[in-house]
Design a protein around this motif. Structure first.
Motif, mmCIF file in Angstrom:
data_model
loop_
_atom_site.group_PDB
_atom_site.id
_atom_site.type_symbol
_atom_site.label_atom_id
_atom_site.label_comp_id
_atom_site.label_asym_id
_atom_site.label_seq_id
_atom_site.Cartn_x
_atom_site.Cartn_y
_atom_site.Cartn_z
ATOM 1 N N LEU A 1 75.155 25.714 78.384
ATOM 2 C CA LEU A 1 74.249 26.851 78.271
ATOM 3 C C LEU A 1 73.532 27.059 79.590
ATOM 4 O O LEU A 1 72.996 26.110 80.180
ATOM 5 C CB LEU A 1 73.229 26.616 77.157
ATOM 6 C CG LEU A 1 73.787 26.504 75.737
ATOM 7 C CD1 LEU A 1 72.674 26.148 74.768
ATOM 8 C CD2 LEU A 1 74.455 27.806 75.320
ATOM 9 N N GLU A 2 73.529 28.278 80.081
ATOM 10 C CA GLU A 2 72.852 28.618 81.330
ATOM 11 C C GLU A 2 72.094 29.923 81.136
ATOM 12 O O GLU A 2 72.226 30.585 80.096
ATOM 13 C CB GLU A 2 73.868 28.768 82.470
ATOM 14 C CG GLU A 2 74.619 27.498 82.795
ATOM 15 C CD GLU A 2 75.650 27.704 83.886
ATOM 16 O OE1 GLU A 2 75.986 26.730 84.554
ATOM 17 O OE2 GLU A 2 76.118 28.851 84.051
ATOM 18 N N LYS B 1 78.719 32.848 73.911
ATOM 19 C CA LYS B 1 79.504 32.996 75.142
ATOM 20 C C LYS B 1 79.892 31.638 75.714
ATOM 21 O O LYS B 1 81.007 31.463 76.217
ATOM 22 C CB LYS B 1 78.703 33.796 76.175
ATOM 23 C CG LYS B 1 78.502 35.258 75.797
ATOM 24 C CD LYS B 1 77.751 35.995 76.883
ATOM 25 C CE LYS B 1 77.577 37.462 76.524
ATOM 26 N NZ LYS B 1 76.823 38.208 77.567
ATOM 27 N N ALA B 2 78.980 30.676 75.652
ATOM 28 C CA ALA B 2 79.279 29.343 76.168
ATOM 29 C C ALA B 2 80.382 28.682 75.347
ATOM 30 O O ALA B 2 81.262 28.013 75.893
ATOM 31 C CB ALA B 2 78.020 28.487 76.165
#
Length: 202
Positions: A122-123, A130-131
């Motif tokens: 996760l960013e 999306k991750a």
């Protein structure tokens, strides 16, 4: 169904697929690190061409997640400049995507179970969905690459690459500076040009 049955025909078909497998071209570009790379989609295309006519079929069965503890990642340059502290003893939870596959040989009926593990990262700007999708895409691409011994053109994936060695050395120097709690050596912005020693009069 047991995975201990003979696999001679399956392995012969896989050897044929490896023999005909071509490298994936550089159809992607990382604008942050500024390098071209082979995208997952490019790997999929080459894998399908290599499998064609061999009777090999890769079947995705299912997936699950598992949380494990991992050491704290080294700080980025921006984090270090903000004064954040690096603690090599700190362990943080990391979510892993575990996937199971079966490689079938349709002519002989032989098959083999395969598994992959990939971190879900996760960013900022990358939500959980999306991750997770990214982890699924990357894990399949690397499974196909390893299964077919596919040459990957990204230098960062080449263990013998000079570029990889340079990145590794730079990372080690930065980590050493963090452990010593001082920033990496850099030239002051207001420093003037380096003075040359006076020449001996003739």
């Amino acid at each position: 169904m047991s995975d201990t049955s003979p696999k001679g025909a399956l392995y012969a078909a896989l050897a044929a697929a490896q023999e005909r497998c071509k490298p994936a071209g550089k159809d992607g570009y990382n604008s942050h690190h500024k390098y071209a790379y082979a995208s997952s989609e490019g790997v999929y295309v080459q894998a399908r061409e290599a499998f064609e006519g061999t009777g090999l079929v890769l079947v995705a069965l299912g997936s699950k997640t598992e949380t494990r503890k991992a050491p704290m990642a080294p700080l980025s340059a921006k984090q270090f400049e903000r004064g954040e502290q690096y603690d090599p003893t700190l362990e943080l939870p990391v979510v892993w995507l575990l996937r199971s596959f079966e490689l079938h040989h349709t002519t002989s009926g032989e098959w083999k179970a395969l598994t992959t593990e990939w971190p879900i990262v996760l960013e900022a700007g990358r939500t959980l969905d999306k991750a997770t999708a990214g982890a699924m895409t990357s894990s399949l691409a690397y499974l196909l690459r390893d299964l077919l011994l596919m040459p990957r053109v990204a230098k960062a994936d080449d263990m013998n690459s000079d570029e990889r060695d340079a990145e590794r050395i730079a990372a080690e120097e930065f980590e050493r500076a963090q452990r010593e709690k001082k920033p990496p050596a850099r030239r002051p912005q207001n420093a003037g040009p380096q003075q040359r020693p006076p020449e001996n009069p003739s």
